[in-house]
Design a protein around this motif. Structure first.
Motif, PDB file in Angstrom:
ATOM      1  N   PRO A  30      35.846  31.715  47.680  1.00  0.00           N
ATOM      2  CA  PRO A  30      36.468  32.380  48.837  1.00  0.00           C
ATOM      3  C   PRO A  30      37.184  33.657  48.402  1.00  0.00           C
ATOM      4  CG  PRO A  30      36.934  30.032  48.849  1.00  0.00           C
ATOM      5  CD  PRO A  30      36.307  30.329  47.522  1.00  0.00           C
ATOM      6  N   ARG A  31      37.229  34.626  49.314  1.00  0.00           N
ATOM      7  CA  ARG A  31      37.814  35.925  49.000  1.00  0.00           C
ATOM      8  C   ARG A  31      38.939  36.230  49.985  1.00  0.00           C
ATOM      9  NH1 ARG A  31      36.043  41.053  50.914  1.00  0.00           N
ATOM     10  NH2 ARG A  31      34.254  39.989  51.840  1.00  0.00           N
ATOM     11  N   LEU A  32      40.117  36.567  49.460  1.00  0.00           N
ATOM     12  CA  LEU A  32      41.247  36.944  50.302  1.00  0.00           C
ATOM     13  C   LEU A  32      41.117  38.410  50.675  1.00  0.00           C
ATOM     14  CD1 LEU A  32      43.936  35.879  51.519  1.00  0.00           C
ATOM     15  CD2 LEU A  32      45.073  36.881  49.519  1.00  0.00           C
ATOM     16  N   LEU A  33      41.130  38.684  51.970  1.00  0.00           N
ATOM     17  CA  LEU A  33      40.982  40.052  52.459  1.00  0.00           C
ATOM     18  C   LEU A  33      42.268  40.449  53.171  1.00  0.00           C
ATOM     19  CD1 LEU A  33      38.840  42.332  52.687  1.00  0.00           C
ATOM     20  CD2 LEU A  33      38.268  41.415  54.937  1.00  0.00           C
ATOM     21  N   THR A  34      42.914  41.508  52.702  1.00  0.00           N
ATOM     22  CA  THR A  34      44.172  41.975  53.274  1.00  0.00           C
ATOM     23  C   THR A  34      44.009  43.403  53.759  1.00  0.00           C
ATOM     24  OG1 THR A  34      45.421  40.566  51.749  1.00  0.00           O
ATOM     25  CG2 THR A  34      46.635  42.337  52.848  1.00  0.00           C
ATOM     26  N   ASN A  35      44.384  43.662  55.019  1.00  0.00           N
ATOM     27  CA  ASN A  35      44.228  45.015  55.567  1.00  0.00           C
ATOM     28  C   ASN A  35      45.442  45.882  55.235  1.00  0.00           C
ATOM     29  OD1 ASN A  35      46.252  44.379  57.428  1.00  0.00           O
ATOM     30  ND2 ASN A  35      44.845  44.145  59.155  1.00  0.00           N
ATOM     31  N   ASP A  36      45.411  47.125  55.702  1.00  0.00           N
ATOM     32  CA  ASP A  36      46.471  48.082  55.376  1.00  0.00           C
ATOM     33  C   ASP A  36      47.823  47.696  55.947  1.00  0.00           C
ATOM     34  OD1 ASP A  36      44.617  49.583  54.015  1.00  0.00           O
ATOM     35  OD2 ASP A  36      44.268  51.004  55.663  1.00  0.00           O
ATOM     36  N   GLN A  37      47.832  46.844  56.970  1.00  0.00           N
ATOM     37  CA  GLN A  37      49.098  46.424  57.587  1.00  0.00           C
ATOM     38  C   GLN A  37      49.603  45.099  57.008  1.00  0.00           C
ATOM     39  OE1 GLN A  37      46.343  47.364  59.702  1.00  0.00           O
ATOM     40  NE2 GLN A  37      47.139  49.457  59.518  1.00  0.00           N
ATOM     41  N   GLY A  38      48.901  44.578  55.997  1.00  0.00           N
ATOM     42  CA  GLY A  38      49.370  43.375  55.311  1.00  0.00           C
ATOM     43  C   GLY A  38      48.903  42.069  55.899  1.00  0.00           C
ATOM     44  N   CYS A  39      48.029  42.106  56.906  1.00  0.00           N
ATOM     45  CA  CYS A  39      47.479  40.868  57.473  1.00  0.00           C
ATOM     46  C   CYS A  39      46.337  40.383  56.581  1.00  0.00           C
ATOM     47  CB  CYS A  39      46.986  41.115  58.893  1.00  0.00           C
ATOM     48  SG  CYS A  39      46.232  39.662  59.675  1.00  0.00           S
ATOM     49  N   SER A  40      46.333  39.098  56.265  1.00  0.00           N
ATOM     50  CA  SER A  40      45.332  38.543  55.352  1.00  0.00           C
ATOM     51  C   SER A  40      44.519  37.438  56.019  1.00  0.00           C
ATOM     52  CB  SER A  40      46.007  37.977  54.096  1.00  0.00           C
ATOM     53  OG  SER A  40      46.662  38.987  53.365  1.00  0.00           O
ATOM     54  N   ILE A  41      43.241  37.412  55.692  1.00  0.00           N
ATOM     55  CA  ILE A  41      42.358  36.313  56.081  1.00  0.00           C
ATOM     56  C   ILE A  41      41.506  35.953  54.874  1.00  0.00           C
ATOM     57  CG2 ILE A  41      42.269  36.892  58.543  1.00  0.00           C
ATOM     58  CD1 ILE A  41      39.544  38.211  58.031  1.00  0.00           C
ATOM     59  N   THR A  42      40.937  34.766  54.898  1.00  0.00           N
ATOM     60  CA  THR A  42      40.065  34.321  53.815  1.00  0.00           C
ATOM     61  C   THR A  42      38.615  34.391  54.276  1.00  0.00           C
ATOM     62  OG1 THR A  42      41.748  32.836  52.930  1.00  0.00           O
ATOM     63  CG2 THR A  42      39.477  32.415  52.285  1.00  0.00           C
ATOM     64  N   ILE A  43      37.806  35.129  53.525  1.00  0.00           N
ATOM     65  CA  ILE A  43      36.365  35.185  53.770  1.00  0.00           C
ATOM     66  C   ILE A  43      35.716  34.127  52.895  1.00  0.00           C
ATOM     67  CG2 ILE A  43      34.290  36.610  53.682  1.00  0.00           C
ATOM     68  CD1 ILE A  43      36.297  37.561  55.755  1.00  0.00           C
ATOM     69  N   ASP A  44      35.074  33.138  53.498  1.00  0.00           N
ATOM     70  CA  ASP A  44      34.603  31.970  52.767  1.00  0.00           C
ATOM     71  C   ASP A  44      33.422  32.277  51.847  1.00  0.00           C
ATOM     72  OD1 ASP A  44      34.607  29.296  52.012  1.00  0.00           O
ATOM     73  OD2 ASP A  44      33.173  28.746  53.546  1.00  0.00           O
ATOM     74  N   ASN A  45      32.574  33.254  52.236  1.00  0.00           N
ATOM     75  CA  ASN A  45      31.405  33.638  51.435  1.00  0.00           C
ATOM     76  C   ASN A  45      30.364  32.533  51.319  1.00  0.00           C
ATOM     77  OD1 ASN A  45      32.025  36.331  50.789  1.00  0.00           O
ATOM     78  ND2 ASN A  45      33.391  35.694  49.142  1.00  0.00           N
ATOM     79  N   GLN A  46      30.413  31.536  52.197  1.00  0.00           N
ATOM     80  CA  GLN A  46      29.421  30.472  52.195  1.00  0.00           C
ATOM     81  C   GLN A  46      28.665  30.482  53.520  1.00  0.00           C
ATOM     82  OE1 GLN A  46      28.987  29.077  49.402  1.00  0.00           O
ATOM     83  NE2 GLN A  46      30.875  29.875  48.483  1.00  0.00           N
ATOM     84  N   PRO A  47      27.444  29.927  53.536  1.00  0.00           N
ATOM     85  CA  PRO A  47      26.689  29.881  54.797  1.00  0.00           C
ATOM     86  C   PRO A  47      27.487  29.190  55.900  1.00  0.00           C
ATOM     87  CG  PRO A  47      25.292  29.262  52.950  1.00  0.00           C
ATOM     88  CD  PRO A  47      26.695  29.347  52.411  1.00  0.00           C
TER      89      PRO A  47
END
Length: 284
Positions: A30-47
């Motif tokens: 899984p990859r943690l994705l954080t935008n310029d405003q500091g909000c984060s979500i996890t991209i699972d990278n799985q089907p």
């Protein structure tokens, strides 16, 4: 030299296991994705299984705001893209999400009855300045009658909006003076939009709806078994609605069939609630 002799069946199994080991692709973490405003979500990278019922919850960010929605609300029906971008898709006229997996292998009929919603966080800019640019001519187009409210024909109030219809005589004269031929796409009504606006108490345009012009009387859609589908004609009439959520410094863009114009207020209310009611976290 002596070779180790294996039974034929044992040799085949050994070869197959070796091939499988080489073909197996390592699972991406899984990859943690954080935008310029500091909000984060996890991209699972799985089907992801878009047909799963009930539809699992996915997270997305609009500026500093993190929201949670079942994945079938997303246009992909699989949550945000790998870069975190997303749009939502509702079915017209119910304004409910499509069934899980219904937008896979997207058909023309499903596409036609889609209400697509996008949210844009403005950041440090003034949200009303950004909104104003949507109906203000750009430099070099000041005299273009299609680029401003003033260059259009104001009509009587319709569905609680003030229409500003495209004036094709003025549009053609404007482009003829600039050397364009009569066959240029810009000389045809279907190149343009009629505009409909509402204003707040301060006189600011708070709703801008741009629709296939009234000269195009063919909607391009019909109903079969209670569902909107594409007629056997070229093209279809649509609207693009833009409005401001001031307290979130966000602009909302929505596309839907032109038949939805009388429901513009209901559509805006639904789009607003989908964001505000599903925010679970704000990055301070």
């Amino acid at each position: 030299m002596h070779l180790l002799k294996l039974p034929v069946a044992g040799l085949l199994i050994t070869l197959l296991l070796g091939a499988c080991a080489q073909a197996e692709t390592p699972r991406k973490p899984p990859r943690l994705l954080t935008n310029d405003q500091g909000c984060s979500i996890t991209i699972d990278n799985q089907p992801i299984n878009p047909y799963q019922v009930p539809s699992p919850v996915e997270r997305a960010c609009v500026g500093p705001y993190q929201l949670e929605l079942p994945q079938n609300y997303f246009s992909t029906q699989m949550g945000p893209e790998h870069d975190g971008s997303f749009s939502l898709a509702l079915e017209y006229p119910s304004l409910q999400p499509f069934k899980p997996g219904e937008r896979m292998n997207l058909t023309v009929d499903v596409s036609i009855r889609t209400v697509r919603l996008s949210y844009m966080y403005i950041g440090q800019a003034d949200v009303w300045d950004v909104m104003q640019r949507r109906y203000t001519p750009r430099p070099g187009r000041i005299d273009d009658p299609a680029a401003s409210l003033e260059g259009r024909v104001q009509g009587d109030a319709l569905h609680g909006l003030v229409p500003y219809y495209i004036d094709m005589d003025n549009v053609r004269a404007y482009h003829r003076a600039r050397g364009l031929p009569e066959t240029a796409p810009v000389m045809k009504p279907d190149y343009h939009y009629d505009w409909y606006v509402s204003r707040d108490d301060a006189g600011r345009v708070d709703q801008l709806v741009r629709c296939t012009p009234r000269e195009i009387t063919e909607s391009g859609v019909e109903y079969r078994d209670g569902k909107m589908v594409k007629k056997r004609v070229i093209g279809f009439a649509e609207c693009q609605q833009t409005f401001v959520i001031e307290e979130l410094n966000t602009i909302v863009d929505i596309k839907y069939p032109r038949e939805g114009l009388p429901q513009w207020k209901q559509i805006a209310t639904r789009a607003r609630a989908l964001l505000i009611d599903n925010i679970t976290k704000e990055r301070k």
